[in-house]
Design a protein around this motif. Structure first.
Motif, short mmCIF file in Angstrom:
data_model
loop_
_atom_site.label_atom_id
_atom_site.label_comp_id
_atom_site.label_asym_id
_atom_site.label_seq_id
_atom_site.Cartn_x
_atom_site.Cartn_y
_atom_site.Cartn_z
N SER A 280 82.22 68.32 53.73
CA SER A 280 82.27 68.97 55.04
C SER A 280 83.00 68.12 56.06
N ARG A 281 82.91 66.79 55.93
CA ARG A 281 83.61 65.90 56.85
C ARG A 281 85.11 65.82 56.51
N LEU A 282 85.43 65.94 55.22
CA LEU A 282 86.84 65.95 54.81
C LEU A 282 87.51 67.28 55.11
N ALA A 283 86.76 68.36 54.93
CA ALA A 283 87.31 69.71 55.09
C ALA A 283 86.24 70.59 55.70
N GLU A 284 86.19 70.61 57.03
CA GLU A 284 85.16 71.39 57.71
C GLU A 284 85.19 72.86 57.32
N SER A 286 85.41 74.06 54.54
CA SER A 286 84.72 74.32 53.27
C SER A 286 83.26 74.72 53.48
N LYS A 287 82.71 74.47 54.67
CA LYS A 287 81.28 74.70 54.90
C LYS A 287 80.83 76.15 54.67
N PRO A 288 81.60 77.16 55.10
CA PRO A 288 81.14 78.54 54.86
C PRO A 288 81.07 78.93 53.38
N TYR A 289 81.69 78.12 52.52
CA TYR A 289 81.68 78.41 51.08
C TYR A 289 80.45 77.81 50.39
N MET A 290 79.68 77.01 51.12
CA MET A 290 78.51 76.33 50.54
C MET A 290 77.24 77.15 50.73
N ILE A 291 76.42 77.20 49.68
CA ILE A 291 75.10 77.81 49.74
C ILE A 291 74.10 76.74 49.31
N ALA A 292 73.15 76.42 50.18
CA ALA A 292 72.14 75.41 49.83
C ALA A 292 71.06 76.07 48.98
N SER A 293 70.75 75.45 47.85
CA SER A 293 69.81 76.08 46.92
C SER A 293 68.36 75.79 47.28
N HIS A 294 67.96 74.52 47.28
CA HIS A 294 66.54 74.22 47.45
C HIS A 294 66.35 72.95 48.28
N LEU A 295 65.12 72.77 48.73
CA LEU A 295 64.77 71.56 49.46
C LEU A 295 64.13 70.59 48.48
N SER A 296 64.80 69.49 48.25
CA SER A 296 64.31 68.46 47.33
C SER A 296 63.14 67.70 47.94
N GLN A 297 62.41 67.02 47.09
CA GLN A 297 61.35 66.13 47.58
C GLN A 297 61.90 64.80 48.07
#
Length: 354
Positions: A280-284, A286-297
């Motif tokens: 995201s810092r290299l290519a802002e 790209s962020k709309p193409y990302m889907i966060a799956s789960h919250l890790s421990q």
């Protein structure tokens, strides 16, 4: 050589198209016509909207999906940061290739392929299904010197892009990120500390299950690595080179490569999210193409996701990695598309709209 690699990376980033707001709005309009109160399917509606905006199609065909598992070793294991020995990395790679790991089981259930890439394992591996793209034989110990050179880092990012390009040519349109590398939560915590401003105490977690003394040591190692290497927070590649890992860099490439090909990429846990932060810092764009799956421990995962602007779909108290959370969320993506395609509208069902 280094300049040529950087130019190639820049050219790929330029290929990322803006999010298609028109298609996303059409998905919203269709969703509001379905036989349900507006917004009542929550994140499933958000996913459908995002997929339309990514693909430019109301109902993209995402039947062919793959989780790309990048594997690499970490020299920082010399500092005793993991409960498992480094020998586990190549052993687990063979487990992936033989179909016996958790990610294999979940991928079979989700109808997804597992693509395992040796990008930095400190061992000689051979298997007909292994994608051999070795950049380093493990990173250097970041507590004593930079983990990688800048050239190696950019090469590893380009490997991720190339692997995605190859899969797209084979018809894959949905990707998940996975990794294997004993010691990689230490590198991820260091990246998170530098790029988010969190303290090592906030970013360092238990990883493979270390005890309190092990956690304190891990915090100290991250502090020493950052103090020694002085990574430049304004230069994501510098951070990745000095305190990252080959498999993390490979995942940066997977994320950028997916976006450049107009494909959604599902981000797994803490290590994958560290790669997503760098991407995201290299290519802002790209962020709309990302889907966060789960919250890790892992301790710093939520703040890491928030710093990217991502919200996880599920929380199952997982901390395995491998791409397991990403593959689980392939089911939710399928569900979102099926709902949008198969539900009746108020008009077609003769149901009164509120």
């Amino acid at each position: 050589m280094a300049d040529d690699l950087s130019i190639k990376l820049a050219e790929t980033i330029k290929k990322i198209k803006p999010f298609n707001e028109e298609s996303a709005s059409l998905a919203d309009h269709h969703s509001d016509r379905l036989t349900k109160p507006p917004g009542s399917l929550g994140k499933l509606e958000s996913i459908a909207r995002q997929l339309a905006g990514i693909s430019g199609q109301l109902w993209p065909d995402l039947s062919r999906k793959a989780v790309i598992v990048m594997a690499g070793d970490h020299g920082v294991c010399e500092e005793g940061v993991s409960a498992f020995p480094q020998a586990v990395t190549p052993q687990m790679v063979m487990n992936f290739l033989n179909g016996g790991a958790a990610v294999n089981v979940l991928a079979r259930q989700a109808g997804a392929d597992v693509v395992c890439v040796d990008i930095g394992v400190n061992a000689d591996l051979a298997h007909e299904r292994l994608v051999c793209r070795k950049i380093v034989r493990g990173t250097a110990n970041m507590a004593k010197q930079p983990a990688m050179t800048r050239e190696e880092t950019v090469q590893a990012i380009l490997v991720g892009i190339e692997v995605v390009n190859e899969q797209v040519k084979q018809g894959f349109r949905l990707f998940g990120t996975g990794e294997m590398g004993i010691g990689n939560t230490t590198a991820s915590a260091a990246i998170t500390t530098v790029l988010t401003g969190l303290s090592p105490e906030e970013s360092v977690g238990r990883g493979t299950g270390i005890n309190d003394a092990g956690w304190l040591n891990k915090v100290d190692v991250v502090k020493r690595a950052i103090e020694l290497n002085q990574p430049d927070a304004s230069d994501p590649i510098d951070v990745l080179a000095k305190v990252g890992g080959a498999e993390i860099a490979g995942l940066v490439g997977v994320i950028i490569g997916a976006a450049a090909n107009g494909c959604a990429v599902v981000i797994d846990g803490y290590i994958s999210s560290a790669a997503a932060l760098v991407a995201s810092r290299l290519a802002e764009q790209s962020k709309p193409y990302m889907i966060a799956s789960h919250l890790s421990q892992e301790k710093g995962h939520l703040k890491l996701l928030e710093s990217i602007g991502l919200s996880p779909m599920i929380q199952l108290e997982m901390r395995l990695g491998e791409g397991t959370g990403a593959v689980l969320c392939f089911h939710f993506i399928d569900a979102a598309l099926h709902l949008m395609q198969e539900m009746a509208t108020f008009e077609s069902a003769g149901v009164s709209k509120g």
